[in-house]
Structures are given as structure tokens and as C-alpha cells.
Design an enzyme around this catalytic site. Sequence first.
Site, PDB file in Angstrom:
ATOM      1  N   ASP A  32       8.367 -23.584 -12.382  1.00  0.00           N
ATOM      2  CA  ASP A  32       6.911 -23.556 -12.234  1.00  0.00           C
ATOM      3  C   ASP A  32       6.305 -24.913 -12.585  1.00  0.00           C
ATOM      4  OD1 ASP A  32       7.163 -20.935 -11.528  1.00  0.00           O
ATOM      5  OD2 ASP A  32       6.430 -20.116 -13.421  1.00  0.00           O
ATOM      6  N   LEU A  81      -1.628   4.720  16.219  1.00  0.00           N
ATOM      7  CA  LEU A  81      -0.413   5.494  16.468  1.00  0.00           C
ATOM      8  C   LEU A  81      -0.711   6.982  16.496  1.00  0.00           C
ATOM      9  CD1 LEU A  81       2.304   3.763  14.239  1.00  0.00           C
ATOM     10  CD2 LEU A  81       1.935   3.506  16.694  1.00  0.00           C
ATOM     11  N   LYS A 122       5.683   3.503   6.734  1.00  0.00           N
ATOM     12  CA  LYS A 122       4.282   3.377   7.145  1.00  0.00           C
ATOM     13  C   LYS A 122       3.467   2.982   5.917  1.00  0.00           C
ATOM     14  CE  LYS A 122       0.510   5.691   9.546  1.00  0.00           C
ATOM     15  NZ  LYS A 122      -0.525   5.362   8.547  1.00  0.00           N
ATOM     16  N   ARG A 144      -8.296  -4.994  12.161  1.00  0.00           N
ATOM     17  CA  ARG A 144      -8.056  -4.273  13.411  1.00  0.00           C
ATOM     18  C   ARG A 144      -9.366  -4.032  14.157  1.00  0.00           C
ATOM     19  NH1 ARG A 144      -4.484  -0.066  14.958  1.00  0.00           N
ATOM     20  NH2 ARG A 144      -3.796   0.302  12.812  1.00  0.00           N
ATOM     21  N   CYS A 407     -15.543  17.168 -33.892  1.00  0.00           N
ATOM     22  CA  CYS A 407     -14.215  17.595 -33.439  1.00  0.00           C
ATOM     23  C   CYS A 407     -14.310  18.998 -32.840  1.00  0.00           C
ATOM     24  CB  CYS A 407     -13.231  17.579 -34.598  1.00  0.00           C
ATOM     25  SG  CYS A 407     -11.590  18.215 -34.148  1.00  0.00           S
ATOM     26  N   CYS A 429      -7.188  19.590 -39.716  1.00  0.00           N
ATOM     27  CA  CYS A 429      -7.445  19.702 -38.274  1.00  0.00           C
ATOM     28  C   CYS A 429      -6.144  20.176 -37.621  1.00  0.00           C
ATOM     29  CB  CYS A 429      -7.888  18.362 -37.696  1.00  0.00           C
ATOM     30  SG  CYS A 429      -8.302  18.449 -35.934  1.00  0.00           S
TER      31      CYS A 429
END
Length: 664
Positions: A32, A81, A122, A144, A407, A429
Amino acid sequence: MDNKLEKMKKLVEELNQYAYEYYVLDNPSISDKEYDLKYDELVILEKETQVTLPYSPTQRVGDKILGEFSKYTHKGRLWSLDKAQNMEQLIEWHNRNLKVIEQYNSMSEDKLPELRYIVTKKFDGLTVNCTYDENGILIKSATRGTGIIGEDITAQIKTIKTVPLKIKNNHVIEVHGEAIMTKTAFEEYNKAAQVPLKNLRNGAAGALRNLDIKETARRNLSAFFYDVGYNEGPEFKSYREMMNFIRNMGLPQDKYIKECTNMEEVEKEIEYIESIREELDYDIDGAVIVVDDIKTREILGYTIKFPKWAIAYKFEAKEITTKLLDVEWNVGRSGRVTPTALLEPVELGGVTVKRATLNNMDDIKRKNVKLGAKVLVRRSNDVIPEIMGVVEESLEESKEIQAPDRCPYCNSHLVQNGVHYYCENTLSCKPQMVKSIVHFASREAMNIAGFSGKTAEQLFERLDIKSISDLYKIRKEELLTLDKFGDKKSQNLIDAIENSKNCDLASFIYALGIPNVGKKTANDLVMKFKTLESIKNTTIEQLVEVPDVGEIVAKSIYDFFEDEKIISNIEELLNLGVKPYYEEERIDENPFMGKTIVVTGSLNNYSRGEIKDKLQSLGAKVSSSVSKNTDYVLVGEKPGSKYEKAIELGVKVINEEEFSNKIK
């Protein structure tokens, strides 16, 4: 001046070749640093001479923002297609081709060859058309559009480093391809994006439809080319010949190109493509099947919309839209409170989807997700689906999602840390404590046999287990009071808890549940620091020296062992008889020591976890992806795309029998 121009031409040719080697071949011939030095030299020469060659690599990204898109008339039409949704439709298409060929051959002396098809993937991206002039210079790129007229996206396409700005060709051609965004590029972009992209296709389409060229460049798009739509040079006799030409011009091309002589072979290739779909670093939505012989194509002809000599086989969608009904908030073992979307049930990939991931409130806001709106849901592999975005038109009667302030389980006040909300009530908890105990007892952690989530819930609710160390205080008489705990089951659990006291240090570190630390990182920590005391007292600077530990993971580990409550719990575990040990394993010399190995396919004698453990015991590094730095690819039955990548890069491939012979 002439000397400088010659020098510039040489530098441009060299830099373009280096870019081709790096981005297309994945086989750089210079570092690089060397590339950057040559690039900087070219920039200086261009400033001095006020001359820039049209195919100079400095022209890939400009500073300007374009005013608008201009129209471009394609020299050759870009056809859509026709599509087949199943093999029956594909066979019908094949039979029509056979009938036309039989009729032609019965009436003509110049017979057409037997039908041969080429099968390719595809790609799910944006179709592009690149025009190269008689000097081989890229002069125009376009979408396109209608197939006849598209929009000029030349500046945007030039940001794609794999697309050559000049090819070795002396006649005008138009080459069709698909611009795509890889999963890697998508993830990298979304890490820093204010508005995250919804999916790969939108990422690619949005980049090419962006007038800010620097933003296009930030998307780091890729491309695959697969068709010559216009050609002023020698005519091609087959599609295979055309594809070879595209590759020889240095245009990026997918390596998967398969010839088939019957529908059984075509079906086999379609099944293979679908089987590797999730392993790929880009999206595909099917397979393309085309007639190989060009003259046969001419005889088959076209409909108003499609060529009769090609068809797309569409795979089942991985994305779908449905309505967001509600959001459920759940608590993990770290106390993090995360949202889960409750959806109007919808079929996706053969599964009824009712729930989807919403990462956090920041994610919800960035994606503009609201209650009652229609959302785009994506499902990959067998993981829980994720909401990728919202259908803007459905927002009119939607409601904002409110972040909780308490909570949902213990009603404690939540605290916000970054983009996440946390419940700090670690002692009472229930979800936190239950999940922490289950993790601690799991096979890869303390390996307490016979332990389950239901057992953990009973221990919390009935025996008041409030910390991991409380596990080692349980008495058999207490277990006998629990549902479905008889004498034998109770004794077995007591024995399993007692046996877990002698554990290897890596399993103990993993069992503690340090944020961002999995089993591999736990193993790496132990290999580096050897003792629990050393790990507890290490610094962030020392931690980042551990393989694959970055600053975020290092800070998680450091902060974990700075918590006095955690240190107190660890000390209590040790006082209760837990004795984590580390034995430096002596690894005998073997062919895999120090090597990077990738495994693909199913093995007869090992599960995926077992082969990973075996390789690591041999001193090898197990990687999930193939690169030029991979030493071996171990191949089992039905290997995926990693096998093809290994062949492409020339990486040594071995099967299970060869592996076994090497370690005898």
C-alpha cells in the site's frame, strides 16, 4: 514537458494495473505504501502539467456535486429477463427451445448444435451499462432505464475501484453488469451513517442515484460484468467466448460460470447456488440460465420484453413488508433492556414471522419505525428477522414508539448508557439473574450437568438464589422442595455443582459473563496472562495486545474487574472451593501449528465445534473466511463458496482423510 507526460502515462498504466491486481485478483504485487507513493507522484505531475488523462486513477472521485442526471441512449438494448418460479416453468421454457431448434434443423442444412446452457448467479443490485471507446477508455456509464434510454452515471461508476477506466481493446463496446454493495461494505457504512441503509440493493441503487460523488464513494460499491450488449469488433460465437473476453479485458467477473447440457444438470446448479446464498458477501435473488450458442440465440429471437434464449430462476424472497403491531421490551443477563417488534404474521422464507429485532431506541429513531406502520423485514439464515426500514407512505396514522423508563419485569428505574437502557437491579430482577445463572452453568462455561432455564427460575423464585456464588451453598434438602426434583435428580445436581469447582481457567473466565467476551477471547486471555490474578490486574494497554481484542473489548474487560461487587463475588466463589486452573498445554510439532485454517462442508468424524477445538489444540488459528493469508481449507461433504474461493486463490485444500493422516 514531454518527459513528464510520458512519466504520467507510465504511472497511470502501472497504478491501474496495481488496482486490478488488488481489487479484482485479490493478489497485490506491491505494498500500500508503494502504491501511495506512486499515486502522490502522479497527483504532483498532473498539477504541474495541468494535464489529466481520462483514465487516470485520480479521476475516480471528484469534489463536485452534480446538478442533475442527463439521459443516455444505449447503443445496444438492455433487455429484461423472463422469470421462472419453479422447475416446471423452467422445463416448459427448455421444451419451447427444443421445439424451435428441431423445426429449424429440419428445414436447414446449417444445423444448430445441441442445446447447451450457461448458469450464473442472478445478482440483486442495479444493472449498469459501461461504454468503452476505440481506445479502450471508459467514456460513459448509464443505468438500464427503459432499456433503450438510461441515465448517465459515469462519475458514480468511476468510484467503483474494480471497474477499469481503460481496457486493452480497439473497438467500441458496451458491457453490461450489476453494481452491488457487499455485506461487508454495508456493515461498515452503517456503523457511521446518520441514516442507516435498509438493505444492500437500496445501498447500491442509492449510491448510483446520488449527485454527491463523495457519498457514492463512501458506499464502496463493487460490480460484476456478464454481457457485451454492443460490439463493433469480431462477433462472438458463444456466450462462454464472450465471458472469456470480458474477463480478459480486466472487467470484474464472478467466478461461478457453469455449463449444462440438460435440465437435470441445470437443476443441480440452481440447488447449489441456493445452498451457498447465505454464505456470499453479497445478495443474489436467483440464477440466470442462458443459451450458450450465439447463432441459436438469433434463431430463438425475442418477445417484446424478453430474449427467448435466457430466463431467470427466482429464489424465494428474503425480505417482505408487514405491519408493526407493538414493541415488547426484554431484559438480558447484563441488564440491557432491548426492544423486540411484534408483527402482523407473514410468511417469509417458508417460516411464519411474528417477531423481529429492533436493536435499540437509536436504531428505531434512525429507521423512523413507528407503531402501526408497515415495515420492511429481512430474514437471513435461521436467525430472528430484523426490521430494516419503514414504508414511508404508511406513516400517516402511525404512533411514536416510547422508550421505557422502568424495567418491564422488576419496575426499577432504568438508566441510559449510550444508546442502550439498563436495569441496575442485578439482585432481584428475575431475567438478569436467571440468564446469568444459566450462562454460568452452561457446557462451555462451568459445565454443570442437568442444569436448565426452568431449574434456574425455580432457584431464583423458591430458594432465593441472588448470586452465582449462591449455587455453591444449595443443599439437597432444598432441592427436594422444587417441582420435579426427586432424590436422584437432586443428588445429581448437587454432585454436578460440586464437580464444577475444579474447572479450567478459560471456562471460568467465560462463565463470569464479561461483556463482549466469548469462549475464544477467554481462551486467548488465559494463553496470554496465565492466571486469574494477572487477568484481574491487567491494563487496557496490555489487553489490546491479545489477538482480536480491540479497545472496546479491552475496556469491557478492564471495567468488569474494576467493579468491587464483581471482585467480591469472585472472591466468594474461590472461598467456596471453586479452583480454576491453567495448565500450559504442550503442543507437539505438527503440520498445522501456527497455520490459519478454514473449514467448509460437513465432516464425518467431527462436529463444527469439535473440529474447531481439535485445530486449536494443534496450535492452529481457525478462521471463518478464505483469503490469501489462509494456509489450508479443510473440505467436507457439500462444501460452500469457501471451497471455490480457495481454488480461486490457490489455497491448499485438504479433505478429512488427509487431515487425519497428517495428525497421526
